[in-house]
Design a protein around this motif. Structure first.
Motif, short mmCIF file in Angstrom:
data_model
loop_
_atom_site.label_atom_id
_atom_site.label_comp_id
_atom_site.label_asym_id
_atom_site.label_seq_id
_atom_site.Cartn_x
_atom_site.Cartn_y
_atom_site.Cartn_z
N VAL A 1 20.00 -39.28 19.91
CA VAL A 1 21.07 -38.16 19.65
C VAL A 1 21.30 -38.53 18.15
N SER A 2 21.12 -37.45 17.29
CA SER A 2 21.58 -37.72 15.91
C SER A 2 22.69 -37.90 15.36
N LYS A 3 22.98 -38.40 14.48
CA LYS A 3 24.64 -38.58 14.00
C LYS A 3 25.27 -37.59 13.80
N ASP A 4 24.77 -36.44 13.57
CA ASP A 4 25.58 -35.04 13.43
C ASP A 4 26.00 -34.39 14.79
N VAL A 5 25.01 -34.56 15.80
CA VAL A 5 25.17 -34.04 16.96
C VAL A 5 26.15 -34.84 17.68
N ARG A 6 26.08 -36.20 17.65
CA ARG A 6 26.97 -37.23 18.12
C ARG A 6 28.29 -36.92 17.49
N GLN A 7 28.80 -36.67 16.27
CA GLN A 7 29.88 -36.44 15.94
C GLN A 7 30.42 -34.88 16.15
N ALA A 8 29.57 -33.95 16.20
CA ALA A 8 29.95 -32.57 16.77
C ALA A 8 30.59 -32.75 18.17
N LEU A 9 30.14 -33.59 18.91
CA LEU A 9 30.29 -33.86 20.40
C LEU A 9 31.84 -34.59 20.45
N THR A 10 32.00 -35.62 19.39
CA THR A 10 32.97 -36.70 19.80
C THR A 10 34.24 -36.51 18.76
N HIS A 11 34.18 -36.00 17.75
CA HIS A 11 35.10 -35.70 16.81
C HIS A 11 35.87 -34.26 16.99
N PHE A 12 37.15 -34.43 17.16
CA PHE A 12 38.03 -33.29 17.30
C PHE A 12 38.84 -33.10 16.42
N MET B 1 42.67 -43.21 22.41
CA MET B 1 42.64 -42.23 21.14
C MET B 1 42.70 -42.94 19.79
N VAL B 2 41.64 -42.21 19.13
CA VAL B 2 41.82 -42.89 17.53
C VAL B 2 41.69 -41.78 16.75
N TYR B 3 42.71 -41.69 15.77
CA TYR B 3 42.80 -40.86 14.85
C TYR B 3 42.55 -41.28 13.42
N ASP B 4 41.80 -40.47 12.53
CA ASP B 4 41.20 -40.69 11.45
C ASP B 4 42.10 -39.87 10.46
N ILE B 5 43.31 -40.72 9.73
CA ILE B 5 44.11 -40.17 9.13
C ILE B 5 43.61 -39.29 7.71
N SER B 6 42.73 -39.96 7.12
CA SER B 6 42.25 -39.42 5.80
C SER B 6 41.10 -38.23 6.23
N ASN B 7 40.41 -38.14 7.32
CA ASN B 7 39.67 -37.04 7.52
C ASN B 7 40.23 -35.96 8.55
N GLY B 8 41.29 -36.30 9.22
CA GLY B 8 42.06 -35.24 10.11
C GLY B 8 41.29 -35.13 11.24
N TYR B 9 40.83 -36.05 11.99
CA TYR B 9 40.26 -35.76 13.21
C TYR B 9 40.55 -36.81 14.33
N TYR B 10 40.43 -36.60 15.60
CA TYR B 10 40.85 -37.48 16.54
C TYR B 10 39.29 -37.80 17.31
N ARG B 11 39.33 -39.00 17.90
CA ARG B 11 38.25 -39.44 18.59
C ARG B 11 38.60 -40.25 19.95
N VAL B 12 37.95 -40.04 21.17
CA VAL B 12 38.65 -40.77 22.39
C VAL B 12 37.54 -41.85 22.43
N GLN B 13 38.05 -43.17 22.74
CA GLN B 13 37.05 -44.41 22.85
C GLN B 13 37.17 -44.99 24.17
#
Length: 71
Positions: free
Chosen positions: A53-64, A1-13
Motif C-alpha cells: 500500500v503506497s504512502k499516499d494511499v495509507r495517509q489518505a486512509l489514516t489521516h483525518f 488518538m494522535v494529533y499533529d499540531i503543525s499539520n492539523g490532522y488526527y490519526r488513531v493508533q
C-alpha cells in the motif's frame, strides 16, 4: 488518538500493535477502526499478485483533517 499540531490532522493508533512503539505505519487505523493491510491483491498482466500500500494511499486512509467544528 494522535494529533499533529503543525499539520492539523488526527490519526488513531493501535497501541497494542506489536510495532506501535516504533510508530510503525501499520499500527494506525482507518475511519472504521480497522488496520490498513501491508499488502493488497492486485490483478496485473493476467494474474493476481500482492503489492504494498503506497504512502499516499495509507495517509489518505489514516489521516483525518481537523475541521475545527468541535469545541
Amino acid at each position: 488518538m494522535v494529533y499533529d499540531i503543525s499539520n492539523g490532522y488526527y490519526r488513531v493508533q493501535d497501541l497494542k500493535h506489536p510495532r506501535a512503539a516504533s510508530n510503525a505505519a501499520t499500527s494506525y487505523l482507518d475511519q472504521f477502526g480497522k488496520p490498513i493491510p501491508e499488502n493488497v491483491p492486485v490483478y496485473k498482466n493476467g494474474k493476481w499478485a500482492q503489492t504494498g500500500v503506497s504512502k499516499d494511499v495509507r495517509q489518505a486512509l489514516t489521516h483525518f483533517i481537523d475541521s475545527g467544528l468541535c469545541p
